[in-house]
Design an enzyme around this catalytic site. Structure first.
Site, PDB file in Angstrom:
ATOM      1  CB  SER A 152      40.886  31.542  49.435  1.00 28.40           C
ATOM      2  OG  SER A 152      39.939  31.481  48.404  1.00 28.40           O
ATOM      3  CG  HIS A 204      42.596  31.831  54.130  1.00 25.34           C
ATOM      4  ND1 HIS A 204      43.770  31.682  53.439  1.00 25.34           N
ATOM      5  CD2 HIS A 204      41.670  31.129  53.426  1.00 25.34           C
ATOM      6  CE1 HIS A 204      43.559  30.933  52.372  1.00 25.34           C
ATOM      7  NE2 HIS A 204      42.311  30.583  52.349  1.00 25.34           N
ATOM      8  CD  GLU A 226      47.314  32.322  54.949  1.00 23.38           C
ATOM      9  OE1 GLU A 226      48.440  32.103  54.498  1.00 23.38           O
ATOM     10  OE2 GLU A 226      46.363  32.679  54.222  1.00 23.38           O
ATOM     11  CG  ASN A 255      46.429  30.386  48.219  1.00 17.84           C
ATOM     12  OD1 ASN A 255      46.799  29.211  48.165  1.00 17.84           O
ATOM     13  ND2 ASN A 255      45.184  30.733  48.464  1.00 17.84           N
TER      14      ASN A 255
HETATM   15  P1  NAI Z   1      30.776  26.518  48.566  1.00 12.56           P
HETATM   16  O1  NAI Z   1      30.296  26.842  47.197  1.00 12.56           O
HETATM   17  O2  NAI Z   1      30.996  25.088  48.958  1.00 12.56           O
HETATM   18  O3  NAI Z   1      29.761  27.138  49.630  1.00 12.56           O
HETATM   19  C1  NAI Z   1      29.271  28.458  49.599  1.00 12.56           C
HETATM   20  C2  NAI Z   1      27.924  28.485  50.302  1.00 12.56           C
HETATM   21  O4  NAI Z   1      27.553  29.839  50.496  1.00 12.56           O
HETATM   22  C3  NAI Z   1      26.812  27.825  49.496  1.00 12.56           C
HETATM   23  O5  NAI Z   1      26.149  26.896  50.321  1.00 12.56           O
HETATM   24  C4  NAI Z   1      25.919  28.988  49.083  1.00 12.56           C
HETATM   25  O6  NAI Z   1      24.550  28.626  49.049  1.00 12.56           O
HETATM   26  C5  NAI Z   1      26.172  29.984  50.185  1.00 12.56           C
HETATM   27  N1  NAI Z   1      25.957  31.371  49.807  1.00 12.56           N
HETATM   28  C6  NAI Z   1      26.326  31.983  48.653  1.00 12.56           C
HETATM   29  N2  NAI Z   1      26.004  33.279  48.698  1.00 12.56           N
HETATM   30  C7  NAI Z   1      25.416  33.502  49.907  1.00 12.56           C
HETATM   31  C8  NAI Z   1      24.890  34.648  50.546  1.00 12.56           C
HETATM   32  N3  NAI Z   1      24.875  35.841  49.949  1.00 12.56           N
HETATM   33  N4  NAI Z   1      24.389  34.511  51.789  1.00 12.56           N
HETATM   34  C9  NAI Z   1      24.388  33.318  52.403  1.00 12.56           C
HETATM   35  N5  NAI Z   1      24.873  32.176  51.841  1.00 12.56           N
HETATM   36  C10 NAI Z   1      25.389  32.286  50.614  1.00 12.56           C
HETATM   37  O7  NAI Z   1      32.102  27.389  48.768  1.00 12.56           O
HETATM   38  P2  NAI Z   1      33.341  27.093  49.742  1.00 12.56           P
HETATM   39  O8  NAI Z   1      34.334  26.265  49.023  1.00 12.56           O
HETATM   40  O9  NAI Z   1      32.833  26.647  51.058  1.00 12.56           O
HETATM   41  O10 NAI Z   1      33.981  28.552  49.853  1.00 12.56           O
HETATM   42  C11 NAI Z   1      33.415  29.539  50.643  1.00 12.56           C
HETATM   43  C12 NAI Z   1      34.438  30.646  50.881  1.00 12.56           C
HETATM   44  O11 NAI Z   1      35.604  30.101  51.495  1.00 12.56           O
HETATM   45  C13 NAI Z   1      34.923  31.364  49.629  1.00 12.56           C
HETATM   46  O12 NAI Z   1      35.159  32.709  49.944  1.00 12.56           O
HETATM   47  C14 NAI Z   1      36.231  30.656  49.310  1.00 12.56           C
HETATM   48  O13 NAI Z   1      37.119  31.459  48.571  1.00 12.56           O
HETATM   49  C15 NAI Z   1      36.767  30.401  50.712  1.00 12.56           C
HETATM   50  N6  NAI Z   1      37.712  29.289  50.844  1.00 12.56           N
HETATM   51  C16 NAI Z   1      37.539  28.118  50.152  1.00 12.56           C
HETATM   52  C17 NAI Z   1      38.430  27.077  50.297  1.00 12.56           C
HETATM   53  C18 NAI Z   1      38.248  25.792  49.566  1.00 12.56           C
HETATM   54  O14 NAI Z   1      39.213  25.019  49.458  1.00 12.56           O
HETATM   55  N7  NAI Z   1      37.068  25.500  49.054  1.00 12.56           N
HETATM   56  C19 NAI Z   1      39.609  27.199  51.190  1.00 12.56           C
HETATM   57  C20 NAI Z   1      39.654  28.430  51.920  1.00 12.56           C
HETATM   58  C21 NAI Z   1      38.759  29.442  51.718  1.00 12.56           C
END
Ligand code: NAI
Length: 507
Positions: free
Chosen positions: A122, A143, A155, A193
């Site tokens: 993001s 995105h 996006e 954003n």
């Molecule tokens: P989250 O913390 O809920 O999930 C991340 C997951 O990735 C975890 O289950 C973790 O164990 C796993 N993980 C971490 N490092 C890893 C690796 N090297 N290999 C494999 N798995 C790995 O995070 P979330 O909120 O789902 O965000 C994920 C991505 O999406 C980030 O880049 C964030 O910026 C982006 N994003 C988040 C939004 C939101 O509202 N939460 C909206 C749009 C994008």
């Protein structure tokens, strides 16, 4: 149309909030999906969460139990990255950390040389993530918004080296998945954003200047502006820490452009640990039994018997029929000013100046200003403010007039550009600058803000409806009022206005 076909395998890396949502979206479109997370059991748990979420749709009759079972069975948890070699597209949704993402993509490049690689980042630069790859042209930003199965927008972000044809494939694929896709270049904040920053920033400034209290400002954004959530309740939902961090990172990424200066009020909430809903307290108190404060609403007052209405089309046209329904005698006068005049007041649409200043500069007696509304006919509330020179009766009768037209009235302090007007002008200004700086086109700005953050109207279409000369007048006055570069008008708005065309007409 270059969308991937539903038989092609999609791999999703990271099974957190976003990864699980994206896996569900792809499986819903018929793709076999492989879901990987480095945390043991995380992919299986995510699939259980998806199934439980779908239970509710089955209960409501939105999908059948068979469709649910088929969708869930298409998502396969995998224990190693080596198992995703057959994927046509790999979507990464892991932790938001540049070097960890680069490391993962380097690995993926070797494991699936034919796949398109996509990042759901993001805030990180697609160009910077891609710089670690041997073939950065295969990396595209995809995105999604949270929750991915519900939010329509995706996006599609091109880094400097990204292959435009692959970006188009992902655009078409997202559309085939039932999403609304927009193209953008990899720039800080991408579209949403970035363009959304003034929604929070102007509201925080209004609060800082004591224009009104939090529930009154939120109510004005909702009930006059037509936004689904007011900025303060929205910041509480997003998390003050998260929202502040996004603003601070966009501000830093644009080398301190004052457009994006973060708010001290929000910083203080973060420092206090008042992070919003998740911590039980933010701008509002979420503890059990806490009362939700009401917006301040003016007491009922008598309207004037007659007014003269200057309503250049199309903005104030609805006021004519509202006056008719209210049984208030009105005569039409010609002019560009957007005003209602009676014996007791001169009531004008804000032009970005404080009422007190405008009354003196334009020699207007008993000046009261009203704010922009998304739709004067349908809106439930309107903000008014009076010049310090005006008699109290002017404000009373101006309130009575809008009340007679069926509106709740919130009296705010005399601040430049009021609430909805200055915020919408700044949203449009930011959207125009994104277009001017070649981030995306005008249609993408409006689609992104409507589908990504539920705005009631695209900011550029809204600016067209207000009239670009009026938007520029508000911005000019704000810039003069604050003496700040923050309110400088986008060159694109200046050009469109000078050419007499709308934001969506090709130049
Ligand atoms: P989250 O913390 O809920 O999930 C991340 C997951 O990735 C975890 O289950 C973790 O164990 C796993 N993980 C971490 N490092 C890893 C690796 N090297 N290999 C494999 N798995 C790995 O995070 P979330 O909120 O789902 O965000 C994920 C991505 O999406 C980030 O880049 C964030 O910026 C982006 N994003 C988040 C939004 C939101 O509202 N939460 C909206 C749009 C994008």
């Amino acid at each position: 149309m270059t969308a991937l076909s539903p038989e092609q395998t999609i791999a999703v890396i990271g099974a957190g909030a976003m990864g699980a949502g994206v896996a569900q979206v792809a499986a819903n479109a018929g793709h076999p999906v492989k879901l990987y997370d480095q945390a043991e059991g995380a992919a299986e748990r995510a699939i259980e969460r998806i199934a439980r979420g779908l239970d509710r749709l089955v209960e409501r009759g939105r999908i059948s139990a068979e469709e649910q079972a088929a969708l869930v069975s298409r998502i396969q948890p995998v224990d190693t990255l080596e198992e995703i070699g057959d994927a046509a597209l790999v979507i990464e949704a892991i932790v938001e950390d540049l070097s960890i993402k680069q490391q993962l993509f380097r690995q993926l490049e070797g494991l699936c040389p034919e796949a398109i690689l996509a990042s759901n980042t993001s805030s990180l630069s697609i160009t910077a993530i891609g710089s670690a790859l041997q073939r950065p042209e295969r990396l595209i930003g995809m995105h999604f918004f949270n929750p991915a199965p519900i939010m329509k927008l995706v996006e599609i972000i091109r880094g400097l080296a990204s292959d435009p044809a692959l970006a188009q494939t992902l655009f078409d694929t997202a559309q085939a998945w039932g999403k609304l896709a927009v193209h953008a270049r990899s720039t800080p904040g991408f579209i949403v954003n970035r363009v959304a920053r003034p929604y929070y920033a102007e509201a925080l400034r209004l609060l800082q200047e004591g224009a009104a209290d939090v529930p009154t400002l939120d109510a004005l954004y909702r009930e006059a502006g037509g936004f689904r959530m007011g900025p303060f309740e929205l910041m509480d939902l997003i998390g003050q820490d998260v929202n502040y961090a996004v603003t601070a990172s966009v501000h830093q990424a644009y080398y301190g452009d004052p457009r994006f200066t973060p708010s001290l009020i929000q910083k203080e909430l973060v420092d206090a640990g008042w992070l919003g809903r998740k911590s039980g307290r933010g701008f509002y108190d979420y503890h059990e039994g806490a009362e939700r404060p009401e917006p301040v609403t003016a007491e009922l007052a008598e309207p004037p018997a007659e007014v003269s209405l200057i309503a250049p089309p199309p903005l104030l046209q609805p006021l004519r029929s509202l006056l008719e329904q209210a049984g208030i005698a009105h005569s039409a006068a010609e002019g560009e000013e957007c005003s209602l005049i009676s014996d007791a007041f001169t009531l004008c649409l804000t032009d970005g100046r404080m009422a007190t200043l405008r009354a003196r500069e334009d020699n207007l007696k008993n000046l009261v200003l009203f704010d922009l509304a998304l739709d004067y006919e349908g809106c439930e509330r309107i903000a008014l403010c009076a010049a310090e020179q005006s008699a109290p009766e002017a404000l009373r009768q101006a309130s009575g007039l809008f009340q007679a037209m069926g509106k709740s009235v919130s009296l705010i302090e005399d601040v430049a550009g009021m609430v909805v007007m200055r915020t919408v002008c700044m949203l449009a200004n930011e959207g125009a600058d994104a277009v001017n700086q070649q981030v995306c086109d005008a249609a993408a700005v409006d689609t992104a803000m409507q589908a990504g953050v539920n705005y009631p109207k695209g900011p550029l279409a809204w600016a067209d409806a207000i009239g670009l000369p009026r938007v520029l007048e508000v911005l000019d006055h704000l810039q003069h009022n604050y003496g700040e570069d923050r309110y400088r008008p986008s060159p694109l708005l200046l050009k469109h206005a000078a050419a007499g065309r709308s934001c969506h007409e090709p130049s």
